[in-house]
Design a protein around this motif. Sequence first.
Motif, mmCIF file in Angstrom:
data_model
loop_
_atom_site.group_PDB
_atom_site.id
_atom_site.type_symbol
_atom_site.label_atom_id
_atom_site.label_comp_id
_atom_site.label_asym_id
_atom_site.label_seq_id
_atom_site.Cartn_x
_atom_site.Cartn_y
_atom_site.Cartn_z
ATOM 1 N N ALA A 82 0.825 -1.207 0.000
ATOM 2 C CA ALA A 82 0.000 0.000 0.000
ATOM 3 C C ALA A 82 0.858 1.255 0.000
ATOM 4 C CB ALA A 82 -0.933 -0.014 1.209
ATOM 5 N N GLU A 83 2.022 1.204 0.684
ATOM 6 C CA GLU A 83 2.867 2.406 0.733
ATOM 7 C C GLU A 83 3.435 2.762 -0.627
ATOM 8 O OE1 GLU A 83 5.356 -1.153 1.644
ATOM 9 O OE2 GLU A 83 3.589 -0.368 2.639
ATOM 10 N N ARG A 84 3.714 1.781 -1.489
ATOM 11 C CA ARG A 84 4.236 2.063 -2.830
ATOM 12 C C ARG A 84 3.149 2.690 -3.701
ATOM 13 N NH1 ARG A 84 8.643 1.664 -0.538
ATOM 14 N NH2 ARG A 84 10.007 -0.078 -0.847
ATOM 15 N N LYS A 85 1.953 2.151 -3.586
ATOM 16 C CA LYS A 85 0.843 2.725 -4.353
ATOM 17 C C LYS A 85 0.520 4.122 -3.842
ATOM 18 C CE LYS A 85 -0.860 -1.677 -5.710
ATOM 19 N NZ LYS A 85 -1.783 -2.694 -5.837
ATOM 20 N N THR A 86 0.636 4.307 -2.547
ATOM 21 C CA THR A 86 0.404 5.633 -1.965
ATOM 22 C C THR A 86 1.475 6.605 -2.452
ATOM 23 O OG1 THR A 86 -0.626 4.658 -0.018
ATOM 24 C CG2 THR A 86 0.178 6.915 0.197
ATOM 25 N N LEU A 87 2.724 6.146 -2.504
ATOM 26 C CA LEU A 87 3.810 6.991 -2.999
ATOM 27 C C LEU A 87 3.528 7.441 -4.431
ATOM 28 C CD1 LEU A 87 6.579 8.307 -2.726
ATOM 29 C CD2 LEU A 87 7.597 6.118 -3.381
ATOM 30 N N ALA A 88 3.063 6.539 -5.264
ATOM 31 C CA ALA A 88 2.736 6.895 -6.645
ATOM 32 C C ALA A 88 1.608 7.929 -6.675
ATOM 33 C CB ALA A 88 2.342 5.647 -7.432
ATOM 34 N N ALA A 89 0.601 7.746 -5.835
ATOM 35 C CA ALA A 89 -0.519 8.698 -5.781
ATOM 36 C C ALA A 89 -0.059 10.048 -5.251
ATOM 37 C CB ALA A 89 -1.643 8.133 -4.922
ATOM 38 N N VAL A 90 0.778 10.031 -4.230
ATOM 39 C CA VAL A 90 1.297 11.280 -3.656
ATOM 40 C C VAL A 90 2.138 12.022 -4.696
ATOM 41 C CG1 VAL A 90 2.913 12.218 -1.944
ATOM 42 C CG2 VAL A 90 1.182 10.562 -1.255
ATOM 43 N N ASP A 91 2.949 11.294 -5.445
ATOM 44 C CA ASP A 91 3.754 11.935 -6.477
ATOM 45 C C ASP A 91 2.855 12.618 -7.503
ATOM 46 O OD1 ASP A 91 6.365 12.405 -7.966
ATOM 47 O OD2 ASP A 91 5.145 11.367 -9.477
ATOM 48 N N GLU A 92 1.786 11.983 -7.868
ATOM 49 C CA GLU A 92 0.866 12.578 -8.848
ATOM 50 C C GLU A 92 0.247 13.861 -8.295
ATOM 51 O OE1 GLU A 92 -2.618 11.259 -11.961
ATOM 52 O OE2 GLU A 92 -2.243 9.977 -10.225
ATOM 53 N N GLU A 95 2.920 16.534 -8.181
ATOM 54 C CA GLU A 95 3.211 17.029 -9.521
ATOM 55 C C GLU A 95 2.208 18.126 -9.899
ATOM 56 O OE1 GLU A 95 4.117 15.377 -14.005
ATOM 57 O OE2 GLU A 95 2.765 14.220 -12.735
ATOM 58 N N HIS A 96 0.946 17.914 -9.605
ATOM 59 C CA HIS A 96 -0.080 18.909 -9.935
ATOM 60 C C HIS A 96 0.033 20.146 -9.049
ATOM 61 C CE1 HIS A 96 -1.965 16.409 -12.893
ATOM 62 N NE2 HIS A 96 -2.109 15.428 -12.022
ATOM 63 N N ILE A 97 0.280 19.929 -7.766
ATOM 64 C CA ILE A 97 0.367 21.054 -6.829
ATOM 65 C C ILE A 97 1.582 21.927 -7.135
ATOM 66 C CG2 ILE A 97 0.830 21.670 -4.415
ATOM 67 C CD1 ILE A 97 -0.877 19.241 -3.611
ATOM 68 N N ALA A 99 3.394 22.045 -9.952
ATOM 69 C CA ALA A 99 3.630 22.366 -11.367
ATOM 70 C C ALA A 99 3.687 23.866 -11.613
ATOM 71 C CB ALA A 99 2.558 21.717 -12.238
ATOM 72 N N ASP A 100 2.755 24.623 -11.040
ATOM 73 C CA ASP A 100 2.755 26.075 -11.261
ATOM 74 C C ASP A 100 4.006 26.729 -10.683
ATOM 75 O OD1 ASP A 100 0.417 26.171 -12.685
ATOM 76 O OD2 ASP A 100 -0.841 26.639 -10.945
ATOM 77 N N ARG A 101 4.345 26.331 -9.464
ATOM 78 C CA ARG A 101 5.525 26.919 -8.816
ATOM 79 C C ARG A 101 6.803 26.580 -9.596
ATOM 80 N NH1 ARG A 101 7.254 29.084 -4.009
ATOM 81 N NH2 ARG A 101 9.295 28.391 -3.302
ATOM 82 N N GLU A 102 6.926 25.320 -9.985
ATOM 83 C CA GLU A 102 8.096 24.899 -10.753
ATOM 84 C C GLU A 102 8.152 25.644 -12.085
ATOM 85 O OE1 GLU A 102 8.946 20.938 -13.122
ATOM 86 O OE2 GLU A 102 9.316 20.621 -10.973
ATOM 87 N N SER A 103 7.017 25.762 -12.724
ATOM 88 C CA SER A 103 6.948 26.466 -14.003
ATOM 89 C C SER A 103 7.391 27.924 -13.858
ATOM 90 C CB SER A 103 5.534 26.389 -14.553
ATOM 91 O OG SER A 103 5.438 27.098 -15.750
ATOM 92 N N LYS A 104 6.922 28.587 -12.796
ATOM 93 C CA LYS A 104 7.305 29.985 -12.566
ATOM 94 C C LYS A 104 8.807 30.102 -12.306
ATOM 95 C CE LYS A 104 2.849 31.524 -10.897
ATOM 96 N NZ LYS A 104 2.013 31.784 -9.736
ATOM 97 N N LEU A 105 9.332 29.186 -11.504
ATOM 98 C CA LEU A 105 10.767 29.241 -11.206
ATOM 99 C C LEU A 105 11.604 28.980 -12.457
ATOM 100 C CD1 LEU A 105 10.858 27.384 -7.777
ATOM 101 C CD2 LEU A 105 11.366 29.796 -8.183
ATOM 102 N N LEU A 106 11.237 27.969 -13.222
ATOM 103 C CA LEU A 106 12.019 27.633 -14.406
ATOM 104 C C LEU A 106 11.846 28.664 -15.512
ATOM 105 C CD1 LEU A 106 11.564 23.761 -14.449
ATOM 106 C CD2 LEU A 106 13.581 25.067 -13.751
ATOM 107 N N SER A 107 10.695 29.323 -15.544
ATOM 108 C CA SER A 107 10.495 30.359 -16.563
ATOM 109 C C SER A 107 11.347 31.595 -16.274
ATOM 110 C CB SER A 107 9.022 30.739 -16.682
ATOM 111 O OG SER A 107 8.596 31.432 -15.528
ATOM 112 N N SER A 108 11.871 31.717 -15.054
ATOM 113 C CA SER A 108 12.742 32.850 -14.744
ATOM 114 C C SER A 108 14.171 32.635 -15.252
ATOM 115 C CB SER A 108 12.760 33.112 -13.233
ATOM 116 O OG SER A 108 13.450 32.084 -12.559
ATOM 117 N N LEU A 109 14.510 31.419 -15.616
ATOM 118 C CA LEU A 109 15.879 31.151 -16.083
ATOM 119 C C LEU A 109 16.247 31.953 -17.332
ATOM 120 C CD1 LEU A 109 16.207 27.330 -15.373
ATOM 121 C CD2 LEU A 109 17.293 29.223 -14.157
ATOM 122 N N PRO A 110 15.373 32.043 -18.341
ATOM 123 C CA PRO A 110 15.754 32.867 -19.501
ATOM 124 C C PRO A 110 16.007 34.328 -19.130
ATOM 125 C CG PRO A 110 13.947 31.424 -20.085
ATOM 126 C CD PRO A 110 14.139 31.302 -18.602
#
Length: 185
Positions: A82-92, A95-97, A99-110
Motif C-alpha cells: 500500500a505504501e508504494r501505491k500511496t507513494l505513486a498517488a502522492v507523487d501525482e 506534480e499537480h500542486i 507544477a505552477d511553482r516549478e513552471s514559474k521558477l524555471l520560466s525565470s531562467l531565460p
Amino acid sequence: DSELTQLRSKLISAIRNSCAPIPQPARIRFPAPRADLPLDIAADYEPYRRFYLAHQREIETALRPLRANARAALAASTSAGAERKTLAAVDEVFEHILADRESKLLSSLPMLLEKRFIYLRARHVQALTKTDATDDATLWLEPNAWLAQFRQDIAAVLLAELEFRLQPTLGLLEATRNEKQHSHN
C-alpha cells in the motif's frame, strides 16, 4: 530504467549538439549572430531566449510521460504494498500542486540568462573600447569570445535544468527498484 537512460541520453545529446562550437545535427540550433545586421540588432537577446524556451519545451514534453510511466510502474508492481501505491498517488498530487511553482521558477531562467548575456556583451564592448578595436559579429562565436562563453553558459544551465526535472522520476524509479529488491529477498 532503460527508458530513462535512453531519454536522458537523447536530451543531453540534443543540448550538447545545439550548443556545440562546431555545428552538429540538431533540431534546435544555437542562433548565430547575423553579420549583415547592425551590431546592436545582431546582439539582441531575443533569439537566445527563444532558443532556451524551445529546449525547455522539449525537455518538459519528453519527461512528462516518463514520470507518468514510472509512477504507473511503481503502483502496478505485483508485490507493491500500500505504501508504494500511496507513494505513486502522492507523487501525482505533488506534480499537480507544484507544477505552477516549478513552471514559474524555471520560466525565470531565460531572464537570468539575459542578465548574463548583457553582462558578457558589456564586458566585450568595454574591452573593445580600451583597445580602440572595432566590433565584428563574425568573431563573437570564436573560442573565448563573449558569445561563445554565453553558449557554454546556456548549455550548462540547460543540462542542470534537465537533471533537476529528472529528480522526481529518479525517485520513483528508485522506489520501484527498492520494491523489486525487497520482493526478491
